[in-house]
Design an enzyme around this catalytic site. Structure first.
Site, PDB file in Angstrom:
ATOM      1  N   GLU A 175     -35.552 101.651 105.726  1.00 21.82           N
ATOM      2  CA  GLU A 175     -35.112 102.418 106.712  1.00 21.82           C
ATOM      3  C   GLU A 175     -35.420 101.981 108.239  1.00 21.82           C
ATOM      4  O   GLU A 175     -34.589 102.102 109.088  1.00 21.82           O
ATOM      5  CB  GLU A 175     -35.445 103.901 106.570  1.00 21.82           C
ATOM      6  N   THR A 177     -36.899 109.184 109.035  1.00 23.82           N
ATOM      7  CA  THR A 177     -36.339 110.547 108.550  1.00 23.82           C
ATOM      8  C   THR A 177     -37.388 110.940 107.262  1.00 23.82           C
ATOM      9  O   THR A 177     -37.171 112.329 107.056  1.00 23.82           O
ATOM     10  CB  THR A 177     -35.111 110.358 107.666  1.00 23.82           C
ATOM     11  N   SER A 190     -41.518 105.036  97.416  1.00 24.76           N
ATOM     12  CA  SER A 190     -41.050 106.205  98.029  1.00 24.76           C
ATOM     13  C   SER A 190     -41.853 106.793  99.204  1.00 24.76           C
ATOM     14  O   SER A 190     -42.885 107.428  98.914  1.00 24.76           O
ATOM     15  CB  SER A 190     -40.621 107.272  97.117  1.00 24.76           C
TER      16      SER A 190
END
Length: 309
Positions: free
Chosen positions: A126, A164, A222
């Site tokens: 990201e 985020t 993650s």
């Protein structure tokens, strides 16, 4: 032993949408469907989609001409978008709309002459996607110490954006350091950390106050899942991250009367229920769910993948 389930936990709207995009593409166009990077950071989800005909790649040179290509939920750089267009792939973008919102903000303010400080983890897809929206002018900071080392070309037009899926508390601390060093810095009207990340961290704070041990279901890659385990740990509760029930160790629960259970935003509920089953085998006799924020967010699918009416 009692199991207490955090609420909310598991899949968020962006993950739901990303997985559905791959599933719909496979239904509509048939295998193989190429996906740049893991669609979401969960080994079980990725392996399931592989078995159905999805091929996960990192380099677009590995995709044959005329193929259907999907960008992962984490987003991609302008360079990747341009290369995909130049190679003539049929592209469906599964970037989470909340990540796209950050990209749009960066593009808009860059036109006004802004430079950016991005709070995030180096190497995370990201972060690479957001920093790749511009050729230059985005400075990455991973902690408060990095803020002191930032050297923007000018300070009159400086904006801050964040990954985020960060720890809400860590991001607030780093942003405060940015604000202290650059008082004129422009901050987003609404924080970039997504609602699902915030909600799951809030739920872990509530959970940690009521249990002896916390188990977080999710994959090590993650980011948001790692932050949940770290948060419980920081709150003084022994916390363990597992991909599935097979990784549970009986000794973690020796003497524990209450076990808290949650899952990162890319972990399916089936894995959580597998952990519940295993904990019952280890002596758990009841399960309760904490009250928490209700999530009703749903994101639309890209054109070309919607169900024909």
């Amino acid at each position: 032993m009692e199991i207490t389930l955090a609420e909310p936990r598991g899949f968020c709207a962006g993950v739901d949408r990303a997985i559905e995009i791959v599933e719909r593409a496979l239904e509509k166009f048939g295998a193989p469907i190429y996906v740049r990077h893991e669609i979401v950071h969960n080994t079980h989800v990725v392996n399931d989609l592989k078995a159905r005909g999805a091929i996960f790649i990192e380099e677009l040179s590995d995709v044959p001409p005329g193929a259907t290509l999907i960008f992962s939920a984490h987003g991609v750089s302008k360079a990747v978008q341009n290369e995909a267009a130049a190679r003539g792939f049929q592209v469906f973008d599964a970037t989470c709309p909340l990540v796209t919102k950050v990209h749009v903000e960066v593009a808009k303010l860059a036109k006004e002459g802004y430079e950016f400080i991005m709070v995030g983890h180096k190497g995370h897809p990201e972060v690479e996607g957001t920093m790749g929206q511009l050729d230059q002018g985005i400075h990455l900071v991973e902690d408060v110490a990095d803020v002191a080392r930032v050297a923007p070309r000018q300070t009159q037009k400086l904006a801050v954006v964040t990954q985020t899926t960060l720890s809400v508390d860590d991001a607030a601390e780093i942003t405060a350091a940015v604000r202290a060093r650059f008082p004129q810095v422009r901050e987003p009207k609404q924080q970039d950390i997504c609602y699902a990340t915030q909600n799951r961290q809030d739920a872990v704070k509530l959970l940690s106050a009521q249990v002896d041990t916390v188990v977080v279901v999710g994959s090590p890659t993650s980011s948001n899942t790692n932050r949940l385990r770290e948060l419980a740990d920081r709150l003084g509760v022994p916390a363990y991250m597992v991909e599935d029930a097979t990784e549970l160790e009986a000794e973690w629960f020796a003497g524990a009367a209450r076990v808290g259970l949650t899952a990162g935003a890319s972990a399916p509920e089936s894995l959580v229920q597998g952990v519940v089953t295993r904990l019952r085998e280890l002596g758990a006799i009841s399960v309760r769910t904490l009250a928490g924020a209700e999530e009703t967010m749903k994101f639309p699918l890209p054109k070309g993948l919607k169900i024909d009416s």
